[in-house]
Design an enzyme around this catalytic site. Sequence first.
Site, mmCIF file in Angstrom:
data_model
loop_
_atom_site.group_PDB
_atom_site.id
_atom_site.type_symbol
_atom_site.label_atom_id
_atom_site.label_comp_id
_atom_site.label_asym_id
_atom_site.label_seq_id
_atom_site.Cartn_x
_atom_site.Cartn_y
_atom_site.Cartn_z
ATOM 1 N N ASN A 1 -10.133 -0.636 10.560
ATOM 2 C CA ASN A 1 -8.860 -0.145 10.044
ATOM 3 C C ASN A 1 -8.339 0.923 10.989
ATOM 4 O OD1 ASN A 1 -6.818 1.185 8.533
ATOM 5 N ND2 ASN A 1 -7.775 0.546 6.616
ATOM 6 N N GLY B 1 -7.118 5.366 5.193
ATOM 7 C CA GLY B 1 -6.578 6.270 4.188
ATOM 8 C C GLY B 1 -6.960 7.716 4.424
ATOM 9 N N GLU C 1 -14.415 -5.431 9.066
ATOM 10 C CA GLU C 1 -13.119 -5.209 9.707
ATOM 11 C C GLU C 1 -13.051 -3.797 10.260
ATOM 12 O OE1 GLU C 1 -10.372 -5.847 6.481
ATOM 13 O OE2 GLU C 1 -10.470 -3.764 5.853
ATOM 14 N N ARG D 1 -11.609 3.435 11.192
ATOM 15 C CA ARG D 1 -12.739 3.277 10.277
ATOM 16 C C ARG D 1 -13.251 1.848 10.367
ATOM 17 N NH1 ARG D 1 -10.602 3.081 5.238
ATOM 18 N NH2 ARG D 1 -11.330 0.927 5.018
ATOM 19 N N SER E 1 -6.681 -2.415 1.689
ATOM 20 C CA SER E 1 -6.825 -1.917 0.318
ATOM 21 C C SER E 1 -7.100 -3.017 -0.698
ATOM 22 C CB SER E 1 -5.579 -1.109 -0.107
ATOM 23 O OG SER E 1 -5.469 0.045 0.671
ATOM 24 N N GLU F 1 0.822 -1.210 0.000
ATOM 25 C CA GLU F 1 0.000 0.000 0.000
ATOM 26 C C GLU F 1 0.860 1.266 0.000
ATOM 27 O OE1 GLU F 1 -3.512 -0.379 2.727
ATOM 28 O OE2 GLU F 1 -2.510 -2.246 3.247
ATOM 29 N N ASP G 1 -15.805 -1.014 8.705
ATOM 30 C CA ASP G 1 -16.474 -1.337 7.447
ATOM 31 C C ASP G 1 -17.579 -2.369 7.649
ATOM 32 O OD1 ASP G 1 -14.632 0.350 6.265
ATOM 33 O OD2 ASP G 1 -13.289 -1.279 5.664
ATOM 34 N N TYR H 1 -8.821 3.932 -5.408
ATOM 35 C CA TYR H 1 -7.848 5.014 -5.488
ATOM 36 C C TYR H 1 -7.744 5.682 -6.858
ATOM 37 C CZ TYR H 1 -6.701 3.010 -1.017
ATOM 38 O OH TYR H 1 -6.787 2.547 0.286
#
Length: 345
Positions: A306, A310, A304, A289, A182, A13, A291, A250
């Site tokens: 994070n 990002g 999950e 974050r 990612s 990443e 999800d 991205y």
Amino acid sequence: MKLCVLLGGPSAEREVSLASGYGMAKAFQDRGHDVMLLDPATGRAMRLEEFHADPPKADPPSAHNLKQFSQGDIVLKSLTSSVVLEADVIVFGLHGVPGEDGLMQSALELQGKTFTGSNARTTAICIDKHYTKSILKDAGISVPSGIIVPIFAHYPERHAAWEFARSEYSLPLVIKPNDQGSTVGLTILRDDSEDAFNKAIDAALEYSPKALIEEFIEGRELTVGILEHEALPVLEITTNGGFYDYEHKYTPGMSFHECPANLPSELASAIQADALKVFEVMGCHGYARVDFRLRPNGTYSCLEINTLPGMTSTSLIPDAAKAAGISFEELCERILMASLPTNFG
């Protein structure tokens, strides 16, 4: 304050991390902080002007080249750098491993350095998707069913995993590295053959010592940012076709964010409450974050969490913060302020 922003690194990443770290560094400099950037993969320290004049190589290493890096050497070289030693706070703009696995955080804790995000223990736990799901399941949070295939698994063990997955879950299956983000190394397996299954396992094991096999949850892609123990508005991700993979994440114009998501208020509040519960159960700090996938029947599961999400121009937390009336510069400043010892507790 004197800040050192860690960015880039040797993970798959890397490109995203360079963008995240740069964005945060610019926000901090605009707020009046004294900012240096450090790329742990090369040991190169630079200011924003130097980054502009001679940008670090953005291409992520191949899976083969990733294995050539010694994490111990990277951590040692980074944390003995003068820009780290002299900084008041270390800002994590890293994604992937090392960075999200707790190794860098552990070394910084031993040095007594202040850094953004969660502590070493929490970071190390959260990067392990399977272990995280076990903790969340015990806490009453719905998670996808799944099993692990370790890198040293031989054919009989893989065959058993294939037979189990076929009997317990319907296609498609999600097969991904157990400790990457990612969607690197991820496969949505729709081919009902053991050969395709093994290829997907091999792709995941290129990036992790464990491959995670999960049931695929058909439905809507939702995420909730957490900032200082407050849930930001629920954000929904859609794409212009295909799965929300690395390219869709991205590449501007390939995915779209709706925030707040078009959900009944009670459902949105329930998802936000569960996201905050995940954050607190896992012992996270500062920001993260969470999800989710929302099924057509209105039920949802947590995929999950994070711990270093990002922070690029196409990233989710900045968009959710904007919907809550928080600018990118203010978001970065609040992440920074949350890291200070006086704000723990």
